[in-house]
Design an enzyme around this catalytic site. Structure first.
Site, PDB file in Angstrom:
ATOM      1  N   LYS A 281       1.285 -28.757  14.713  1.00  0.00           N
ATOM      2  CA  LYS A 281       1.858 -27.412  14.567  1.00  0.00           C
ATOM      3  C   LYS A 281       3.154 -27.499  13.778  1.00  0.00           C
ATOM      4  O   LYS A 281       4.067 -28.240  14.137  1.00  0.00           O
ATOM      5  CB  LYS A 281       2.115 -26.812  15.952  1.00  0.00           C
ATOM      6  CG  LYS A 281       2.871 -25.479  15.945  1.00  0.00           C
ATOM      7  CD  LYS A 281       2.970 -24.865  17.344  1.00  0.00           C
ATOM      8  CE  LYS A 281       3.839 -23.608  17.361  1.00  0.00           C
ATOM      9  NZ  LYS A 281       3.958 -23.011  18.715  1.00  0.00           N
ATOM     10  N   ASP A 286      10.220 -20.079  15.340  1.00  0.00           N
ATOM     11  CA  ASP A 286       9.352 -19.153  16.077  1.00  0.00           C
ATOM     12  C   ASP A 286      10.201 -18.087  16.771  1.00  0.00           C
ATOM     13  O   ASP A 286      10.752 -18.320  17.836  1.00  0.00           O
ATOM     14  CB  ASP A 286       8.524 -19.932  17.108  1.00  0.00           C
ATOM     15  CG  ASP A 286       7.584 -19.030  17.902  1.00  0.00           C
ATOM     16  OD1 ASP A 286       7.410 -17.857  17.503  1.00  0.00           O
ATOM     17  OD2 ASP A 286       7.028 -19.510  18.906  1.00  0.00           O
ATOM     18  N   LYS A 293      10.778 -12.780  20.974  1.00  0.00           N
ATOM     19  CA  LYS A 293      11.295 -13.507  22.132  1.00  0.00           C
ATOM     20  C   LYS A 293      12.662 -12.962  22.525  1.00  0.00           C
ATOM     21  O   LYS A 293      13.378 -12.428  21.674  1.00  0.00           O
ATOM     22  CB  LYS A 293      11.456 -14.994  21.778  1.00  0.00           C
ATOM     23  CG  LYS A 293      10.169 -15.765  21.620  1.00  0.00           C
ATOM     24  CD  LYS A 293      10.459 -17.209  21.231  1.00  0.00           C
ATOM     25  CE  LYS A 293       9.188 -18.003  21.023  1.00  0.00           C
ATOM     26  NZ  LYS A 293       8.384 -18.187  22.246  1.00  0.00           N
ATOM     27  N   ASP A 304       9.881 -25.968  16.677  1.00  0.00           N
ATOM     28  CA  ASP A 304       8.476 -25.613  16.887  1.00  0.00           C
ATOM     29  C   ASP A 304       7.553 -26.287  15.860  1.00  0.00           C
ATOM     30  O   ASP A 304       6.347 -26.036  15.843  1.00  0.00           O
ATOM     31  CB  ASP A 304       8.330 -24.076  16.848  1.00  0.00           C
ATOM     32  CG  ASP A 304       7.243 -23.568  17.785  1.00  0.00           C
ATOM     33  OD1 ASP A 304       6.837 -24.321  18.688  1.00  0.00           O
ATOM     34  OD2 ASP A 304       6.807 -22.414  17.604  1.00  0.00           O
ATOM     35  N   ASP A 363       3.396 -13.855  19.528  1.00  0.00           N
ATOM     36  CA  ASP A 363       4.126 -15.074  19.888  1.00  0.00           C
ATOM     37  C   ASP A 363       3.170 -16.237  20.185  1.00  0.00           C
ATOM     38  O   ASP A 363       3.595 -17.378  20.323  1.00  0.00           O
ATOM     39  CB  ASP A 363       5.034 -14.793  21.091  1.00  0.00           C
ATOM     40  CG  ASP A 363       6.126 -15.835  21.255  1.00  0.00           C
ATOM     41  OD1 ASP A 363       6.281 -16.684  20.343  1.00  0.00           O
ATOM     42  OD2 ASP A 363       6.832 -15.795  22.282  1.00  0.00           O
ATOM     43  N   GLU A 365       1.359 -17.846  18.233  1.00  0.00           N
ATOM     44  CA  GLU A 365       1.076 -18.107  16.811  1.00  0.00           C
ATOM     45  C   GLU A 365       0.621 -19.540  16.567  1.00  0.00           C
ATOM     46  O   GLU A 365      -0.086 -19.804  15.587  1.00  0.00           O
ATOM     47  CB  GLU A 365       2.330 -17.806  15.976  1.00  0.00           C
ATOM     48  CG  GLU A 365       3.370 -18.938  15.865  1.00  0.00           C
ATOM     49  CD  GLU A 365       4.012 -19.321  17.193  1.00  0.00           C
ATOM     50  OE1 GLU A 365       3.922 -18.522  18.144  1.00  0.00           O
ATOM     51  OE2 GLU A 365       4.601 -20.417  17.279  1.00  0.00           O
ATOM     52  N   ARG A 367      -1.480 -21.532  18.135  1.00  0.00           N
ATOM     53  CA  ARG A 367      -2.935 -21.741  18.205  1.00  0.00           C
ATOM     54  C   ARG A 367      -3.611 -21.145  16.974  1.00  0.00           C
ATOM     55  O   ARG A 367      -4.664 -21.626  16.551  1.00  0.00           O
ATOM     56  CB  ARG A 367      -3.469 -21.142  19.512  1.00  0.00           C
ATOM     57  CG  ARG A 367      -3.256 -19.663  19.629  1.00  0.00           C
ATOM     58  CD  ARG A 367      -3.394 -19.176  21.059  1.00  0.00           C
ATOM     59  NE  ARG A 367      -2.207 -19.483  21.872  1.00  0.00           N
ATOM     60  CZ  ARG A 367      -2.077 -19.173  23.162  1.00  0.00           C
ATOM     61  NH1 ARG A 367      -3.061 -18.572  23.791  1.00  0.00           N
ATOM     62  NH2 ARG A 367      -0.977 -19.472  23.805  1.00  0.00           N
TER      63      ARG A 367
HETATM   64  N1  BES Z   1       6.540 -22.186  20.567  1.00  0.00           N
HETATM   65  C1  BES Z   1       6.172 -21.465  21.726  1.00  0.00           C
HETATM   66  C2  BES Z   1       6.010 -22.361  22.952  1.00  0.00           C
HETATM   67  C3  BES Z   1       7.236 -23.013  23.504  1.00  0.00           C
HETATM   68  C4  BES Z   1       7.873 -22.459  24.601  1.00  0.00           C
HETATM   69  C5  BES Z   1       7.718 -24.187  22.999  1.00  0.00           C
HETATM   70  C6  BES Z   1       8.988 -23.082  25.142  1.00  0.00           C
HETATM   71  C7  BES Z   1       8.841 -24.815  23.532  1.00  0.00           C
HETATM   72  C8  BES Z   1       9.460 -24.251  24.611  1.00  0.00           C
HETATM   73  C9  BES Z   1       4.837 -20.766  21.498  1.00  0.00           C
HETATM   74  O1  BES Z   1       4.593 -20.340  20.204  1.00  0.00           O
HETATM   75  C10 BES Z   1       4.850 -19.533  22.346  1.00  0.00           C
HETATM   76  O2  BES Z   1       5.655 -18.684  22.099  1.00  0.00           O
HETATM   77  N2  BES Z   1       3.950 -19.476  23.318  1.00  0.00           N
HETATM   78  C11 BES Z   1       3.862 -18.346  24.179  1.00  0.00           C
HETATM   79  C12 BES Z   1       2.409 -18.001  24.368  1.00  0.00           C
HETATM   80  C13 BES Z   1       2.186 -16.706  25.074  1.00  0.00           C
HETATM   81  C14 BES Z   1       2.662 -15.553  24.217  1.00  0.00           C
HETATM   82  C15 BES Z   1       0.725 -16.568  25.389  1.00  0.00           C
HETATM   83  C16 BES Z   1       4.500 -18.725  25.502  1.00  0.00           C
HETATM   84  O3  BES Z   1       4.363 -19.869  25.941  1.00  0.00           O
HETATM   85  O4  BES Z   1       5.178 -17.876  26.076  1.00  0.00           O
HETATM   86 ZN    ZN Z   2       5.537 -21.378  18.746  1.00  0.00          ZN
HETATM   87 MN    MN Z   3       5.394 -18.443  19.801  1.00  0.00          MN
END
Ligand code: BES
Ligand code: ZN
Ligand code: MN
Length: 515
Positions: A281, A286, A293, A304, A363, A365, A367
């Protein structure tokens, strides 16, 4: 190409009194008596015996006791006992961390030349007499201590650098030339893997304003091609021509165009199969996009792209070490930004593979970009897949910051990757991807959604990726909890950890045992 100061590493088999270093580091087990170190104790004016007797030094992991060596006939000026815990619990993983902790402590004390004593009882504590593996782990650990996170500091004095590291081979049972050669090559392997880990940490530490997708691609390309890997960077037009609607969808909100970074290790004598496909990734920042966020902690989202950095830096190592099989690396790189052209909740995106995705949350993104990345790895001939991503906050809830999550199919492939990770010092723990979870990704309008709600959030993310694995052996590493240390540990300062670089780099060397 980022520059890393790397002190030369020497291996010597000399009496401790003759080791040319400022600080001699001796790992010490709980309950151990002075034994063969009576001379060292004497040179330290009986301070070792005193500290052990008074329990000032208890030898628990990372305990440190530093004292001068006043005896003028001794070359090293100080000795540090570093606690190694009980001999029964000792592993090469702890050895790696002890080496990092000792070297970090040395830098804090402005020591420039350190020597780490590889002594009997250490390499064989785990029962397998793997002196080379142990030397490699210690070298990796020493090298990891050279990372500097304060790239942009202009006022504070820079932390002192190590000028030289010496590994002292003390009374090893096997002193044959073959064994020495094996230790030497293990040390240079450990050196390279430590350096590649630090390169990945450097990139993950770089802020979003300097590390745009284009800049990330340039640096990643330099790193990998500098090691001899082939690299190709596809621009937004080429990405469009491939039909990568998921990657393009994520990139839409940003004024920075996306990139697709493609790495190749193609040894001329490699077998046709297997071909390892590594997918990382590469979200250089992000924000969450339209599903933005909260402000608090958002600055962390500069890392990220840690999975993508791990792939790039592992490709450097894979090429430099001359892995015996073909490896392709794919890093989809993009920002995730809100904007007038951003993808919106409810939008439908079409993947390069043809599957359609209803975007519920912008968010989620990672995947999306990985979906197109996995497809491209298959298109380039990968037979075995590993993806690595800071994918979900939910993995931090499940496993904390101690282990990465590992998912995939079949179990034998997941176990293979996990075994390599264990030896490389990247701790991973498996989570299930039972079919029932797949229902959470049901969409009324498209093939599936990009989020499955809060329950089992890391698992539904993994199941989304599985849709793009084409039925190949596939392992997914969720490093959202392990890519960045929020709190300093004796063996890991706050900041990027370089997780997964060594695992990915070592994996192609184990292909003999893949099924
Ligand atoms: N990059 C984030 C995941 C992340 C969270 C990395 C905390 C490092 C620390 C990812 O893109 C994300 O935002 N995931 C969301 C998914 C949700 C919207 C289904 C998440 O984990 O909240
Ligand atoms: Zn992310
Ligand atoms: Mn995200």
């Amino acid at each position: 190409m980022p520059s890393l100061p790397t002190a030369p590493i020497a291996i010597v088999a000399a009496p401790l009194s003759q080791v040319d270093a400022d600080l001699l580091v001796v790992p010490w087990f709980e309950g151990e008596s002075l034994g063969a170190f009576a001379g060292l104790n004497q040179a330290a004016g009986n301070e070792l015996a005193r500290a052990l007797a008074s329990k000032e030094f208890g030898a628990r992991p990372f305990d440190l006791f530093v004292t001068p060596l006043a005896d003028g006939s001794w070359k090293p000026k100080r000795v540090a006992l570093v606690g190694a815990g009980t001999i029964e619990a000792f592993t090469s993983g702890l050895a790696r961390r002890l080496a990092t902790a000792a070297a970090l402590a040395a830098r804090q004390r402005r020591v420039e030349r350190i020597a780490f004593v590889l002594r009997p009882g250490l390499a064989d504590a785990s029962g397998d007499f793997d002196i080379a593996g142990f030397a490699q782990a210690v070298t990796e650990g020493l090298t990891l201590a050279e990372f500097n996170g304060g790239t942009y500091k202009t006022v504070d004095p820079p932390p002192s650098k190590l000028v030289s590291c010496t590994i002292v081979l003390l009374d090893l049972p096997d002193t044959s030339p073959e064994s020495t050669v094996r230790v030497e090559s293990a040390v240079s392997r450990g050196r390279l893997l430590g350096e590649c880990s630090n390169l990945a940490r450097e990139m993950a530490n770089e802020p979003g304003n300097t590390l745009t997708p284009r800049e990330f691609a340039t640096r990643a390309a330099d790193i990998a091609s500098g090691g001899g890997a082939g690299v190709e960077v596809l621009d937004e037009k080429q990405i469009e021509a491939l039909g990568m609607g998921l990657l393009l969808g994520v990139a839409r909100g940003s004024s920075e165009p996306p990139r697709l970074i493609v790495f190749r290790h193609d040894p001329p004598v490699a077998p046709k199969s297997p071909v390892l496909g590594l997918v990382g990734k590469g979200i250089t920042f992000d924000t969450g996009g339209i599903s933005i966020k909260p402000a608090e902690g958002m600055e962390r989202m500069k890392d990220d792209m840690a999975g993508g950095a791990a792939v790039a830096c592992a490709m450097r190592a894979i090429a430099k070490l001359g892995a015996p099989i073909r490896v392709v690396g794919i890093v989809p790189a993009s920002e995730n930004m809100p904007g007038g052209r951003s993808v919106k909740p409810g939008d439908i995106l079409r993947s390069a593979e043809g599957k359609t995705v209803e975007v519920i949350n912008t968010d989620a993104e990672g995947r999306l970009v990985l979906g197109d990345g996995l497809w491209y790895a298959r298109k380039l001939g990968a037979t075995h897949l590993v993806d690595v991503a800071t994918l979900t906050g939910a993995i931090v809830v499940a496993l904390g910051k101690v282990a990465s999550g590992i998912f995939g199919t079949p179990e034998s492939w997941v176990n293979q990757v996990r075994k390599v990770a264990d030896r490389a010092g990247d701790r991973m723990w498996p989570l299930p991807i039972f079919d029932e979870y797949r229902e959470q990704l049901k969409s009324e309008i498209a093939d599936f959604t990009n989020t499955g709600g809060r329950p089992g959030g890391s698992i539904t993310a993994a199941l989304f990726l599985k849709e793009f694995s084409g039925g190949l052996p596939w392992a997914h590493l969720d490093i959202a909890g392990t890519a960045w240390a929020e709190e300093a540990k004796p063996y890991l300062p706050k900041g990027p950890s370089g997780v997964a670089v060594r695992t990915l780099a070592e994996l192609p060397f184990t292909f003999d045992s893949w099924k």
